[in-house]
Design a protein around this motif. Structure first.
Motif, PDB file in Angstrom:
ATOM      1  N   ARG A  21       7.481  16.057 -14.558  1.00 13.51           N
ATOM      2  CA  ARG A  21       8.588  16.876 -14.041  1.00 13.51           C
ATOM      3  C   ARG A  21       9.065  17.856 -15.109  1.00 13.51           C
ATOM      4  O   ARG A  21       9.341  19.011 -14.825  1.00 13.51           O
ATOM      5  N   TRP A  22       9.170  17.380 -16.362  1.00 16.80           N
ATOM      6  CA  TRP A  22       9.583  18.275 -17.444  1.00 16.80           C
ATOM      7  C   TRP A  22       8.565  19.409 -17.592  1.00 16.80           C
ATOM      8  O   TRP A  22       8.931  20.570 -17.715  1.00 16.80           O
ATOM      9  N   LYS A  23       7.285  19.052 -17.547  1.00 16.31           N
ATOM     10  CA  LYS A  23       6.226  20.057 -17.668  1.00 16.31           C
ATOM     11  C   LYS A  23       6.272  21.032 -16.494  1.00 16.31           C
ATOM     12  O   LYS A  23       6.092  22.245 -16.665  1.00 16.31           O
ATOM     13  N   GLU A  24       6.520  20.518 -15.308  1.00 19.34           N
ATOM     14  CA  GLU A  24       6.625  21.370 -14.124  1.00 19.34           C
ATOM     15  C   GLU A  24       7.769  22.374 -14.285  1.00 19.34           C
ATOM     16  O   GLU A  24       7.614  23.563 -13.955  1.00 19.34           O
ATOM     17  N   ALA A  25       8.901  21.930 -14.793  1.00 18.19           N
ATOM     18  CA  ALA A  25      10.036  22.830 -15.035  1.00 18.19           C
ATOM     19  C   ALA A  25       9.677  23.862 -16.099  1.00 18.19           C
ATOM     20  O   ALA A  25      10.009  25.048 -15.967  1.00 18.19           O
ATOM     21  N   MET A  26       8.990  23.424 -17.140  1.00 21.38           N
ATOM     22  CA  MET A  26       8.579  24.338 -18.212  1.00 21.38           C
ATOM     23  C   MET A  26       7.643  25.415 -17.657  1.00 21.38           C
ATOM     24  O   MET A  26       7.773  26.594 -17.989  1.00 21.38           O
ATOM     25  N   GLU A  27       6.729  25.033 -16.796  1.00 24.10           N
ATOM     26  CA  GLU A  27       5.792  25.997 -16.207  1.00 24.10           C
ATOM     27  C   GLU A  27       6.491  26.943 -15.232  1.00 24.10           C
ATOM     28  O   GLU A  27       6.042  28.071 -15.034  1.00 24.10           O
ATOM     29  N   LYS A  37      11.232  31.098 -16.458  1.00 20.87           N
ATOM     30  CA  LYS A  37      11.052  32.549 -16.499  1.00 20.87           C
ATOM     31  C   LYS A  37      10.931  33.070 -17.928  1.00 20.87           C
ATOM     32  O   LYS A  37      10.672  34.240 -18.142  1.00 20.87           O
ATOM     33  N   GLY A  38      11.127  32.215 -18.895  1.00 24.37           N
ATOM     34  CA  GLY A  38      11.029  32.591 -20.299  1.00 24.37           C
ATOM     35  C   GLY A  38      11.398  31.415 -21.182  1.00 24.37           C
ATOM     36  O   GLY A  38      11.806  30.359 -20.688  1.00 24.37           O
ATOM     37  N   PRO A  39      11.276  31.582 -22.496  1.00 26.61           N
ATOM     38  CA  PRO A  39      11.511  30.467 -23.420  1.00 26.61           C
ATOM     39  C   PRO A  39      12.955  29.972 -23.457  1.00 26.61           C
ATOM     40  O   PRO A  39      13.202  28.850 -23.874  1.00 26.61           O
ATOM     41  N   ASN A  40      13.904  30.773 -23.006  1.00 26.29           N
ATOM     42  CA  ASN A  40      15.309  30.350 -23.025  1.00 26.29           C
ATOM     43  C   ASN A  40      15.842  30.008 -21.644  1.00 26.29           C
ATOM     44  O   ASN A  40      17.043  29.889 -21.457  1.00 26.29           O
ATOM     45  N   ASP A  41      14.954  29.867 -20.665  1.00 29.71           N
ATOM     46  CA  ASP A  41      15.370  29.530 -19.307  1.00 29.71           C
ATOM     47  C   ASP A  41      15.950  28.114 -19.313  1.00 29.71           C
ATOM     48  O   ASP A  41      15.280  27.156 -19.710  1.00 29.71           O
ATOM     49  N   SER A  46       3.530   9.104 -25.792  1.00 30.51           N
ATOM     50  CA  SER A  46       2.718   9.198 -24.572  1.00 30.51           C
ATOM     51  C   SER A  46       2.892  10.541 -23.869  1.00 30.51           C
ATOM     52  O   SER A  46       2.037  10.922 -23.063  1.00 30.51           O
ATOM     53  N   ALA A  47       3.950  11.273 -24.155  1.00 26.52           N
ATOM     54  CA  ALA A  47       4.111  12.613 -23.567  1.00 26.52           C
ATOM     55  C   ALA A  47       2.932  13.498 -23.960  1.00 26.52           C
ATOM     56  O   ALA A  47       2.472  14.322 -23.166  1.00 26.52           O
ATOM     57  N   LEU A  48       2.429  13.292 -25.175  1.00 27.74           N
ATOM     58  CA  LEU A  48       1.295  14.086 -25.662  1.00 27.74           C
ATOM     59  C   LEU A  48       0.005  13.735 -24.921  1.00 27.74           C
ATOM     60  O   LEU A  48      -0.922  14.539 -24.877  1.00 27.74           O
ATOM     61  N   GLU A  49      -0.055  12.553 -24.376  1.00 24.00           N
ATOM     62  CA  GLU A  49      -1.238  12.096 -23.644  1.00 24.00           C
ATOM     63  C   GLU A  49      -1.152  12.453 -22.161  1.00 24.00           C
ATOM     64  O   GLU A  49      -2.039  12.137 -21.387  1.00 24.00           O
ATOM     65  N   ASN A  50      -0.059  13.109 -21.774  1.00 24.22           N
ATOM     66  CA  ASN A  50       0.167  13.433 -20.365  1.00 24.22           C
ATOM     67  C   ASN A  50       0.378  14.926 -20.143  1.00 24.22           C
ATOM     68  O   ASN A  50       1.200  15.342 -19.332  1.00 24.22           O
ATOM     69  N   GLY A  51      -0.371  15.726 -20.895  1.00 21.19           N
ATOM     70  CA  GLY A  51      -0.425  17.157 -20.620  1.00 21.19           C
ATOM     71  C   GLY A  51       0.576  18.049 -21.321  1.00 21.19           C
ATOM     72  O   GLY A  51       0.653  19.233 -21.007  1.00 21.19           O
ATOM     73  N   VAL A  52       1.356  17.518 -22.237  1.00 20.03           N
ATOM     74  CA  VAL A  52       2.313  18.343 -22.973  1.00 20.03           C
ATOM     75  C   VAL A  52       1.876  18.382 -24.437  1.00 20.03           C
ATOM     76  O   VAL A  52       1.676  17.335 -25.052  1.00 20.03           O
TER      77      VAL A  52
END
Length: 188
Positions: free
Chosen positions: A115-121, A124-128, A142-148
């Protein structure tokens, strides 16, 4: 009702029964919880001992204040983030209304990595503000092992964590996987 096996090693069947009903009763504070593997040190994305993130509200999949991930956590609640109004709106639009469990902007919460990654993607920009700031000293590796990636986490790190290597730990107590507190109630 589940009964504890007489030996000190808990069997898988008993663990499943306990996990099914654990939220139905209050567990005494002095209760000893099972470990999945002896002496496993849960670490941050910096390979340092995982720090306590929040006890108000009590966060983590295991509701023990840590963003640690164990075998039952299919949502990988590894990202230690500070909630924003925009993220809460975003999460609700995806079917997970965190406000329904009492969360509001400013709360520190262990977020599902996806969900965090989905929000990041979707940002609209780095300060959104749709992307919660991340506390690296409390984010499970484990966050690193899950696509981030580490670079992405640092980009959204709460300052001054991005520069300091994850902040300092006042309490270097190792955390081991296992059940403590009630299991998470929100959906992924």
């Amino acid at each position: 009702m589940a009964t504890k096996p007489s030996n000190s090693n808990l069997n898988a069947s008993w663990n499943r029964e306990v996990l099914t009903c654990i939220s139905a009763f209050q567990v005494p504070a002095d209760h000893t919880y099972p470990k999945y593997e002896a002496d496993i040190l849960v670490t941050t994305v910096f390979k340092k001992p995982l720090a306590l993130f929040s006890q108000s509200p009590m966060t983590g999949f295991y509701r023990d204040g840590y963003c640690r991930v164990g075998p039952e956590d299919g949502g990988n609640h590894a990202v230690a983030g500070q909630l924003t109004k925009e993220f809460l709106d975003f999460s609700a639009s995806r079917g997970n209304n965190l406000r329904s469990i009492g969360l509001e902007p400013g709360c520190k919460w262990c977020l599902c990595t996806a969900r965090w990654k989905e929000a990041m993607e979707a940002a609209k920009g780095p300060n959104d503000p749709v992307v919660p700031k991340v506390y690296l000293h409390a984010t499970d590796q484990s966050a690193l092992e899950n696509g981030v990636s580490m670079d992405t986490l640092k980009k959204f790190a709460a300052e001054p964590e991005a520069q300091s290597g994850g902040g300092s730990l006042g309490n270097n107590t190792p955390v081991t996987p296992g059940v403590k507190g009630g299991l998470a109630k929100e959906t992924h």
